[in-house]
Design an enzyme around this catalytic site. Structure first.
Site, mmCIF file in Angstrom:
data_model
loop_
_atom_site.group_PDB
_atom_site.id
_atom_site.type_symbol
_atom_site.label_atom_id
_atom_site.label_comp_id
_atom_site.label_asym_id
_atom_site.label_seq_id
_atom_site.Cartn_x
_atom_site.Cartn_y
_atom_site.Cartn_z
ATOM 1 N N SER A 262 0.828 -1.212 0.000
ATOM 2 C CA SER A 262 0.000 0.000 0.000
ATOM 3 C C SER A 262 0.862 1.263 0.000
ATOM 4 O O SER A 262 0.346 2.368 -0.073
ATOM 5 C CB SER A 262 -0.873 0.003 1.261
ATOM 6 O OG SER A 262 -0.022 -0.092 2.394
ATOM 7 N N ALA B 12 6.031 1.080 -3.223
ATOM 8 C CA ALA B 12 5.334 0.040 -3.992
ATOM 9 C C ALA B 12 4.631 0.657 -5.198
ATOM 10 O O ALA B 12 4.786 0.196 -6.329
ATOM 11 C CB ALA B 12 4.346 -0.694 -3.097
ATOM 12 N N HIS C 258 24.550 5.379 -1.627
ATOM 13 C CA HIS C 258 24.719 5.556 -3.077
ATOM 14 C C HIS C 258 26.121 6.062 -3.436
ATOM 15 O O HIS C 258 26.782 5.534 -4.320
ATOM 16 C CB HIS C 258 23.683 6.540 -3.629
ATOM 17 C CG HIS C 258 22.254 6.171 -3.303
ATOM 18 N ND1 HIS C 258 21.842 4.865 -3.183
ATOM 19 C CD2 HIS C 258 21.153 6.927 -3.092
ATOM 20 C CE1 HIS C 258 20.536 4.847 -2.900
ATOM 21 N NE2 HIS C 258 20.104 6.088 -2.834
ATOM 22 N N ARG D 288 19.554 18.768 -11.193
ATOM 23 C CA ARG D 288 19.552 17.331 -10.916
ATOM 24 C C ARG D 288 20.783 16.755 -11.581
ATOM 25 O O ARG D 288 21.002 16.934 -12.774
ATOM 26 C CB ARG D 288 18.298 16.680 -11.512
ATOM 27 C CG ARG D 288 18.308 15.169 -11.407
ATOM 28 C CD ARG D 288 16.961 14.563 -11.749
ATOM 29 N NE ARG D 288 16.969 13.132 -11.521
ATOM 30 C CZ ARG D 288 16.968 12.227 -12.499
ATOM 31 N NH1 ARG D 288 16.936 12.593 -13.752
ATOM 32 N NH2 ARG D 288 16.984 10.935 -12.207
ATOM 33 N N LEU E 94 31.200 11.125 -25.193
ATOM 34 C CA LEU E 94 30.323 9.995 -25.496
ATOM 35 C C LEU E 94 28.985 10.237 -24.806
ATOM 36 O O LEU E 94 28.808 9.909 -23.630
ATOM 37 C CB LEU E 94 30.947 8.673 -25.004
ATOM 38 C CG LEU E 94 30.076 7.427 -25.081
ATOM 39 C CD1 LEU E 94 29.634 7.133 -26.496
ATOM 40 C CD2 LEU E 94 30.811 6.217 -24.526
HETATM 41 C C1 BG6 Z 1 16.800 7.525 -2.490
HETATM 42 C C2 BG6 Z 1 16.760 8.626 -1.464
HETATM 43 O O1 BG6 Z 1 17.571 6.451 -2.040
HETATM 44 O O2 BG6 Z 1 17.361 8.039 -3.690
HETATM 45 C C3 BG6 Z 1 15.959 9.807 -1.961
HETATM 46 O O3 BG6 Z 1 16.147 8.099 -0.284
HETATM 47 C C4 BG6 Z 1 16.504 10.266 -3.305
HETATM 48 O O4 BG6 Z 1 16.006 10.868 -1.032
HETATM 49 C C5 BG6 Z 1 16.605 9.093 -4.258
HETATM 50 O O5 BG6 Z 1 15.614 11.229 -3.820
HETATM 51 C C6 BG6 Z 1 17.275 9.494 -5.559
HETATM 52 O O6 BG6 Z 1 17.182 8.472 -6.491
HETATM 53 P P1 BG6 Z 1 17.301 8.779 -8.024
HETATM 54 O O7 BG6 Z 1 17.320 7.447 -8.666
HETATM 55 O O8 BG6 Z 1 16.099 9.594 -8.402
HETATM 56 O O9 BG6 Z 1 18.557 9.563 -8.212
#
Ligand code: BG6
Ligand code: NDP
Length: 517
Positions: free
Chosen positions: A42, A46, A265, A367, A424
Site C-alpha cells: 500500500s 510500492a 549511493h 539534478r 560519449l
Molecule cells: C533515495 C533517497 O535512495 O534516492 C531519496 O532516499 C533520493 O532521497 C533518491 O531522492 C534518488 O534516487 P534517483 O534514482 O532519483 O537519483
C-alpha cells in the site's frame, strides 16, 4: 496492405529473448511458478517503483512465464485500489491494454498484520493456492519501514517459505541507523536466511553508468595506467536534486542526507571507482574487492565535512520559497543536514593521499549524479600556464554521458591551446537503445539469482563503520548545518573544502551542446 514489421521493436524483442536465455534455465522459465510478494504494497515505494517495475518486466516478457504478484499490507485495500494508485507511474502506452489486463490478472492483494503469525499463515495458503502442487519459487520484497523488519522476516521465515523451490528476500534501505542497529538487523536476518537468499538493494547499483564503471576501468587499456595517485589529483562523486523534501520531511528528518544518500549511493560509487580489478565478474569476487576498499578508509572526521540545510529563496517560485524547516512535517529547529560534502581517503598503495570528495544535497541548482576524476597538472609546462587539468566525467544522470575534458590546439591559424572534450553522450551514440530503470535491472537480477549488484553484509558493516562516529557526533553535539538558499549550489564552505583538498576549478570550461546548435 500487410503491415511492415517495425525493425526497432524486432530488435528489442530479440534483445529480450537473448536476455531471457542468459538469465534463466529454459525449463525454469517456462514451467516453474514464481511468486513475487510485495510487503508494504500500500506504500509509496510500492506504487511508484515496485508495481511499475514489475509491469515493465512483465510487459517485455522478461519474467518467467508463470509469475504471480501478491501484495500484502495492513490496509484493507482491493486490487483495484492498488491499480489506481500505481497506474500514474506505469507509463502505459496505447496498445498495452491487453498485456496490462494480463498483468493485473496475475496480481492479488491480501491485508494482514505484520506482527501476527495468522496473517502469514493465510498468506502462505494464498501462495499455495496460486500454484497448487508445484514447487514455486518465492520472492519477497520488503518495501516496509525498518521498524517492522524483525517481525516480518520472522513471519516469512516461519510461515511463508517455499519448501521445494528457492526463496529470496529483497531488503530496502535504510539498513539500520548506525553500525550497532545495522549489525543487530543483519544478525537477525542472517539467523533466518542464508546470505545467498538476501538481496540488499541500493538502486544506484542498478544504474547504467554505475554498472559501466567496471567495464570502463577494466575493459580499456588506456585508463589502467593513470587510474592511481600518480595521475589522479582528486575524485569527486556528486548527487544533486533540485527539489526539497516535498512533504517527506518527517521521514527525512530522522535520517538526514548522510544516511539517505552518502553512506550508500555515493559510497557504493566510490568503491567501484577505487577497487582493484576483481579476479572475475563473479559477484563475490567483485564484492570482495569493494570490501577491501572500504577497509582502507578511516572513519570520517568532522574537519573533513561541511553540512548544510536549505532555506527558502524569497525570489524563487512555489516550493523554492520554502526552506526545509517550513515543511510542516519537519520539527522546528531541526539540525538535520540536507546537504553534505565530505572527504574520504583510501589508505592503500594506489590511492594514498588522493581525496575522494562525496557531495550530496537536496534543493540545489540542478539534478545531477556523476563521478569526476580530476587529473594532476602536466609536469614541465611549456604552454605558459594555459592548460587546465584533464577531467574524466561519468555522468550517471540525467542524460548518461562519459566525457574527457582535455586540451587541444585551437583550430585554425593559431598555435594556442583550447579546452575541449571527447564526448560519449548516450542519447547521440545509442539513439535506439532504451536504458532500463535501475529497479528493472535489479529485480531481474533477483529472479536470475545474480547478487553482483547487491550489497553484501560485510560491505554494509564497513560503510557504517566509516560513518557512524560522525553521525553520532553530529547528533550528540547538535552541530548546526550552514544555511544555503534553495536552488543554489550549496554553502560556499563546501567549495572551499574542495579547494583545500586540491580540486582546481578554473571556471573557464565552456561546453557547447551539439544538439542545441
Ligand atoms: C533515495 C533517497 O535512495 O534516492 C531519496 O532516499 C533520493 O532521497 C533518491 O531522492 C534518488 O534516487 P534517483 O534514482 O532519483 O537519483
Ligand atoms: P565545469 O567546469 O562547469 O564544472 C566542473 C566542476 O567544477 C563541477 O564539479 C562543478 O560543480 C565545479 N564547480 C562549479 N562551480 C564551482 C565553483 N564556483 N567552485 C568550485 N567548483 C565549482 O565543467 P563540467 O564538466 O561540469 O561541464 C559544464 C557543463 O557542460 C555541464 O553542465 C556538463 O554537463 C556539460 N557537458 C555535457 C557534456 C555531455 O552532455 N556530453 C559533455 C561536456 C560537458 P557543480 O557540479 O556543483 O556545478
Amino acid at each position: 496492405m500487410s503491415s511492415v514489421p517495425n525493425p526497432l521493436s524486432r530488435t528489442r524483442s530479440e534483445v529480450f529473448r537473448q536476455l531471457r536465455r542468459e538469465l534463466y534455465d529454459e525449463e525454469d522459465f517456462r514451467q516453474v511458478p514464481h511468486i513475487f510478494v510485495i510487503m508494504g504494497a500500500s506504500g509509496d515505494l510500492a506504487k511508484k517503483k515496485i508495481y511499475p517495475t514489475l509491469w515493465w518486466l512483465f510487459k517485455d516478457k522478461l519474467l518467467p512465464e508463470e509469475t504471480y504478484f501478491v501484495g500484502f499490507a495492513r490496509s484493507r485495500l482491493t486490487m483495484e485500489d492498488i491499480r489506481t494508485a500505481s497506474l500514474p507511474y506505469m507509463k502505459v502506452k496505447d496498445g498495452d491494454s491487453e498485456r496490462l489486463s494480463a498483468f493485473f490478472s496475475r496480481n492479488s492483494y491480501l491485508s494482514g498484520r505484520y506482527t501476527e503469525a495468522d496473517s502469514f499463515i493465510q498468506l502462505q495458503s494464498h501462495l499455495d493456492s496460486l500454484a497448487p502442487g508445484a514447487a514455486a519459487n518465492h520472492l519477497f520484497y520488503l518495501a516496509l519501514p525498518p521498524s517492522v523488519y524483525h517481525e516480518v522476516t520472522n513471519n516469512i521465515r516461519h510461515h511463508c517459505m517455499s519448501e521445494e523451490g528457492w526463496n529470496r528476500v529483497i531488503v530496502e534501505k535504510p539498513f539500520g541507523r548506525d553500525l550497532q542497529s545495522s549489525e543487530e538487523l543483519s544478525a537477525h536476518i542472517s539467523s533466518l536466511f542464508t546470505e545467498d537468499q538476501i538481496y540488499r538493494i541500493d538502486h544506484y547499483l542498478g544504474k547504467e553508468m554505475v554498472q559501466n564503471l567496471m567495464v570502463l576501468r577494466f575493459g580499456n587499456r588506456i585508463f589502467g595506467p593513470i587510474w592511481n595517485r600518480e595521475s589522479v589529483a582528486c575524485v569527486v562523486l556528486t548527487f544533486k536534486e533540485p527539489f526539497g523534501t516535498q512533504g517527506r520531511g518527517g521521514y527525512f528528518d530522522d535520517f538526514g542526507i548522510i544516511r539517505d544518500v552518502m553512506q550508500n549511493h555515493l559510497l557504493q560509487m566510490l568503491t567501484l571507482v577505487a577497487m582493484e580489478k576483481p579476479t572475475s565478474t563473479d559477484p563475490d569476487d567483485v564484492r570482495d574487492e569493494k570490501v577491501k576498499v572500504l577497509k582502507c578508509i578511516a572513519p570520517l572526521a568532522l574537519s573533513d565535512v561541511v553540512l548544510g540545510q536549505y532555506v527558502g529563496n524569497s525570489e524563487g517560485e512555489g516550493e523554492a520559497k520554502l526552506g526545509y524547516q517550513d515543511d510542516s512535517t519537519v520539527p522546528k529547529g531541526s539540525c538535520t543536514a540536507t546537504f553534505a560534502t565530505a572527504v574520504l581517503y583510501v589508505h592503500n598503495e594506489r590511492w594514498e593521499g588522493v581525496p575522494f570528495v562525496l557531495r550530496c544535497g537536496k534543493a540545489l541548482n540542478e539534478r545531477k549524479a556523476e563521478v569526476r576524476l580530476q587529473f594532476t597538472d602536466v609536469p614541465g609546462d611549456i604552454f605558459s600556464s594555459q592548460c587546465q587539468r584533464n577531467e574524466l566525467v561519468v555522468r550517471v544522470q540525467p542524460d548518461e554521458a562519459i566525457y574527457a575534458k582535455m586540451m587541444s590546439k585551437k583550430p585554425g591559424m593559431y598555435f594556442s591551446t583550447e579546452e575541449t572534450e571527447l564526448d560519449l553522450t548516450y542519447r547521440s551514440r545509442y539513439k535506439d537503445v532504451k536504458l532500463p530503470d535501475a529497479y528493472e535491472r535489479l529485480i531481474l537480477d533477483v529472479f536470475g539469482g545474480n547478487q553482483m549488484h547487491f550489497v553484501r553484509s560485510d560491505e554494509l558493516r564497513e560503510a557504517w563503520r566509516i560513518f557512524t562516529p560522525i553521525l553520532h557526533q553530529i547528533e550528540g553535539e547538535k552541530i548546526q548545518p550552514i544555511p544555503y538558499t534553495y536552488g543554489s549550489r550549496g554553502p560556499k564552505e563546501a567549495d572551499e573544502l574542495l579547494k583545500r583538498v586540491g580540486f582546481h576549478y578554473g571556471g573557464t570550461y565552456k561546453w557547447v551542446d551539439p544538439h542545441a546548435v
